[in-house]
Design an enzyme around this catalytic site. Sequence first.
Site, short mmCIF file in Angstrom:
data_model
loop_
_atom_site.label_atom_id
_atom_site.label_comp_id
_atom_site.label_asym_id
_atom_site.label_seq_id
_atom_site.Cartn_x
_atom_site.Cartn_y
_atom_site.Cartn_z
N ASP A 13 49.08 55.54 -43.31
CA ASP A 13 50.07 54.86 -44.17
C ASP A 13 49.90 53.34 -44.30
O ASP A 13 50.88 52.59 -44.25
CB ASP A 13 51.49 55.15 -43.67
N ASP A 51 52.20 58.00 -47.26
CA ASP A 51 53.57 58.43 -47.47
C ASP A 51 53.72 58.51 -48.99
O ASP A 51 53.43 57.55 -49.71
CB ASP A 51 54.49 57.34 -46.89
N HIS A 53 56.39 59.91 -51.48
CA HIS A 53 57.71 60.52 -51.67
C HIS A 53 58.07 60.71 -53.14
O HIS A 53 57.71 59.88 -53.98
CB HIS A 53 58.79 59.63 -51.05
N HIS A 57 63.85 61.17 -52.50
CA HIS A 57 63.56 61.73 -51.18
C HIS A 57 64.76 61.60 -50.23
O HIS A 57 65.49 60.60 -50.25
CB HIS A 57 62.34 61.05 -50.56
N LYS A 99 51.56 62.96 -47.80
CA LYS A 99 52.54 63.68 -46.98
C LYS A 99 53.96 63.29 -47.37
O LYS A 99 54.17 62.29 -48.06
CB LYS A 99 52.32 63.39 -45.50
N GLU A 106 61.62 65.51 -44.42
CA GLU A 106 60.92 64.34 -43.90
C GLU A 106 59.65 64.84 -43.21
O GLU A 106 59.65 65.96 -42.67
CB GLU A 106 61.80 63.56 -42.92
N ALA A 134 53.67 53.35 -39.22
CA ALA A 134 54.15 52.43 -38.20
C ALA A 134 54.01 53.12 -36.84
O ALA A 134 54.23 54.31 -36.74
CB ALA A 134 55.63 52.09 -38.47
N CYS A 138 55.19 57.18 -38.08
CA CYS A 138 54.13 58.07 -38.55
C CYS A 138 52.90 58.08 -37.65
O CYS A 138 52.25 59.11 -37.48
CB CYS A 138 53.77 57.73 -39.99
C1 VGL Z 1 57.15 55.72 -42.11
C2 VGL Z 1 59.40 55.33 -42.08
C3 VGL Z 1 59.56 56.09 -43.23
C4 VGL Z 1 55.81 55.48 -41.48
C5 VGL Z 1 57.28 56.50 -43.24
O1 VGL Z 1 54.78 55.56 -42.19
O2 VGL Z 1 55.77 55.20 -40.27
N1 VGL Z 1 58.21 55.16 -41.53
N2 VGL Z 1 58.50 56.67 -43.80
ZN ZN Z 2 58.64 57.51 -45.70
#
Ligand code: VGL
Ligand code: ZN
Length: 192
Positions: A13, A51, A53, A57, A99, A106, A134, A138
């Site tokens: 991500d 990510d 969405h 979402h 994803k 989620e 992060a 993820c």
């Molecule tokens: C993520 C919060 C929401 C990530 C993705 O990639 O860590 N964090 N969606």
């Molecule tokens: Zn997300």
Amino acid sequence: MKITDRDALIVVDLQRDFCPGGALAVPGGDEIIPVVNSLIPLFKTVVFTRDWHPPDHISFSPNPRFTDGSWPVHCVAGTPGAEFHPDLKIPPHAIIVSKATERDREAYSGFEGTELDRILKERGIKRIFVCGLATDYCVKNTALDGVRLGYEVYLIEDGVRGVDAPPGNLKRALEEMKKAGVKFLRSETLHG
Ligand code: VGL
Ligand code: ZN
């Protein structure tokens, strides 16, 4: 440590919305880009998760608390915020895995609801090296799923940044990964 054909780099991500100026900016998120760019040439198998969405979402909140289940609108498929960071040197052979594409689910892990495990197993991948954003969402969930699915999982410490939301979450995430058997290393210890 020498990287072989049975190793894969998983870049989680590294998208505009997770970098400073983005909708869900991770502090220092863009600082890992040179680290990731330096690692890419070492690997034959390089995966970029994203990510991705739908606009409505389930994780999006009008009053986001910046924590699980209550995020600002981010990484909507096909929008500029969902693009990979422009400084990333994405090679032509990169595998892109989208994803969290379903409205009512989620999915923090790159393995969740994707073909990633099949793709890696098909290539005979035994070890995965995880970096990206992060750390406490993820990256953590991708690393933990990797262990569950039978891979030897390495977290590249200088190649990740966390949101630390709520405070303390980042430290807990690192402990959780360590406990699960994820090994930690720094990028400069890897070579081709
Ligand atoms: C993520 C919060 C929401 C990530 C993705 O990639 O860590 N964090 N969606
Ligand atoms: Zn997300």
